[in-house]
Design an enzyme around this catalytic site. Structure first.
Site, PDB file in Angstrom:
ATOM      1  N   ARG A 160       1.381  -1.505   0.238  1.00  0.00           N
ATOM      2  CA  ARG A 160      -0.276   0.669   0.260  1.00  0.00           C
ATOM      3  C   ARG A 160       1.056   0.974  -0.013  1.00  0.00           C
ATOM      4  NH1 ARG A 160      -2.209  -3.529  -1.565  1.00  0.00           N
ATOM      5  NH2 ARG A 160      -4.379  -4.500  -0.058  1.00  0.00           N
ATOM      6  N   SER A 239     -11.449  -0.316   3.142  1.00  0.00           N
ATOM      7  CA  SER A 239     -10.446  -0.483   3.965  1.00  0.00           C
ATOM      8  C   SER A 239      -9.916   0.670   5.014  1.00  0.00           C
ATOM      9  CB  SER A 239      -9.304  -1.995   4.218  1.00  0.00           C
ATOM     10  OG  SER A 239     -10.231  -3.432   4.007  1.00  0.00           O
ATOM     11  N   GLU A 343      -5.817   4.272   5.842  1.00  0.00           N
ATOM     12  CA  GLU A 343      -5.321   3.776   4.166  1.00  0.00           C
ATOM     13  C   GLU A 343      -5.576   5.491   3.982  1.00  0.00           C
ATOM     14  OE1 GLU A 343      -5.834   0.883   0.700  1.00  0.00           O
ATOM     15  OE2 GLU A 343      -5.855   0.148   2.687  1.00  0.00           O
TER      16      GLU A 343
END
Length: 351
Positions: A160, A239, A343
């Site tokens: 990520r 998420s 995130e």
């Protein structure tokens, strides 16, 4: 280019949260994108890049500057080589590659947002990451004032993360190029156990790419991870927290905390994450810390379908969302000594 002033930004995000921008510019060509970026930089005006809005948490006060919405279009397939304009809808592009019988991104179906955002986050799900198929990224480099082509090995991809995320004020992604696989209509080898189980096959097996895509879409929909305007469980950024990556020493301390709290026979999830590193599950941590599906009593709550998604139930503010995020983050740390990291990108606010 379309230009609006005091323009609402909430409708451009999947959270449907955030105040207005002083100025909103919508660019439909690469030249328009570059012109808008240069104009803002030359004037010293703060610049916010918006693609699909699926990874943004914008403060209630909005953005004092120019918001640039990238709405470029372009899907070019040459054999197994794919080039996507930054503004292309990612989920639609995945569907088109599967229709063409190509493999490599079929398990990334249903992920909201634009193609230009995928290399920034190194988007991944169900055993695939875009870094495995991206060959190069074409971007405007604000530091040197030129369009540059950055090969995969110079993108700094990790979990990520990427060079583009590390330097958010430097690069504006214009196009992304991929190398897909012609496997006779079959998927890439399945890596994610949940996907393999749902398909009734073993990890490493291939299935028709269309079947893999449909299965992933069904799995995502069951978790509220496919956009639906009528379903508040999808008013989210997917998420909200990344899966923590721990050193072996940190993981050992974490395991002791888990067993002290949950019992001596409880073993938390652990997956290899590189040399001496282990990745554990943010969703597992959140749930075991007491933040179960549907947690919350206000207008921002945990999804009723997935503990990793924080949602706007229709009347939330960004501060409502952040209050919930802080409660979850702090609760997980108090329980297990692990700090969750958000995130989505925050604009004008922070956890």
């Amino acid at each position: 280019m379309q230009e609006l002033h005091d323009a609402p930004l909430a409708p451009l995000t999947t959270f449907r949260l955030g105040g207005p921008a002083t100025r909103l510019v919508t660019a439909t060509t690469d030249d328009e994108v570059i012109a808008a970026v240069r104009a803002a930089d030359d004037a010293g005006t703060p610049l916010l890049i918006i693609g699909g809005g699926s990874n943004l948490v914008i403060g209630d006060k909005g953005f004092d500057g120019t918001a640039l919405r990238i709405a470029t279009r372009g899907f070019a397939l040459d054999g197994t080589a794919l080039t996507l304009a930054a503004g292309e809808n990612w989920s639609d592009a995945v569907a088109r590659t599967v229709e063409a019988g190509l493999a490599g991104v079929e398990c990334l179906a249903g992920i909201p947002g634009s193609a230009g955002a995928t290399p920034i986050q190194n988007v991944g799900a169900y055993g695939q990451e875009v870094s495995a198929t991206i060959t190069e990224v074409v971007a405007y480099d604000r530091r040197v004032g030129e369009t540059v082509t950055i090969p995969n090995e110079e993108c700094g991809f990790s979990y990520r993360h990427s060079r583009f995320k590390e330097h958010p004020d430097r690069f504006v992604v214009l196009r992304v190029r991929f190398a897909l696989e012609d496997a006779g209509g079959l998927s890439a080898p399945l890596k994610y156990p949940e996907t393999a189980r749902a398909l009734g096959v073993e990890a490493g097996d291939r299935v028709p790419a269309a079947v893999a895509r449909e299965t992933v879409l069904a799995l995502r929909a069951g978790k509220g991870m496919v956009l639906d305007p009528e379903d508040h469980d999808t008013w989210s950024a997917g998420s909200f927290f990344t899966n923590p990556i721990l050193t072996e020493a940190e993981y050992a301390v974490f395991v002791r905390r888990v067993r002290d709290r949950l019992g001596p026979d409880v073993a938390p999830p652990a997956f290899p994450a590189g040399d001496g590193l282990l990745k554990t599950s943010a969703a597992w941590l959140i749930d075991r810390a007491g933040f179960t599906k549907g947690y919350g009593s206000g207008p921002a709550r945990i999804s009723t379908k997935h503990t990793l998604a924080l949602t706007n139930r229709g009347a939330a503010t960004t501060e409502d969302l952040l209050a919930l995020a802080r409660e979850v983050r702090d609760g997980v740390h108090a329980a297990f000594g692990v700090t969750l990291v958000n995130e989505p990108v925050t604009v004008g606010v922070s956890l």
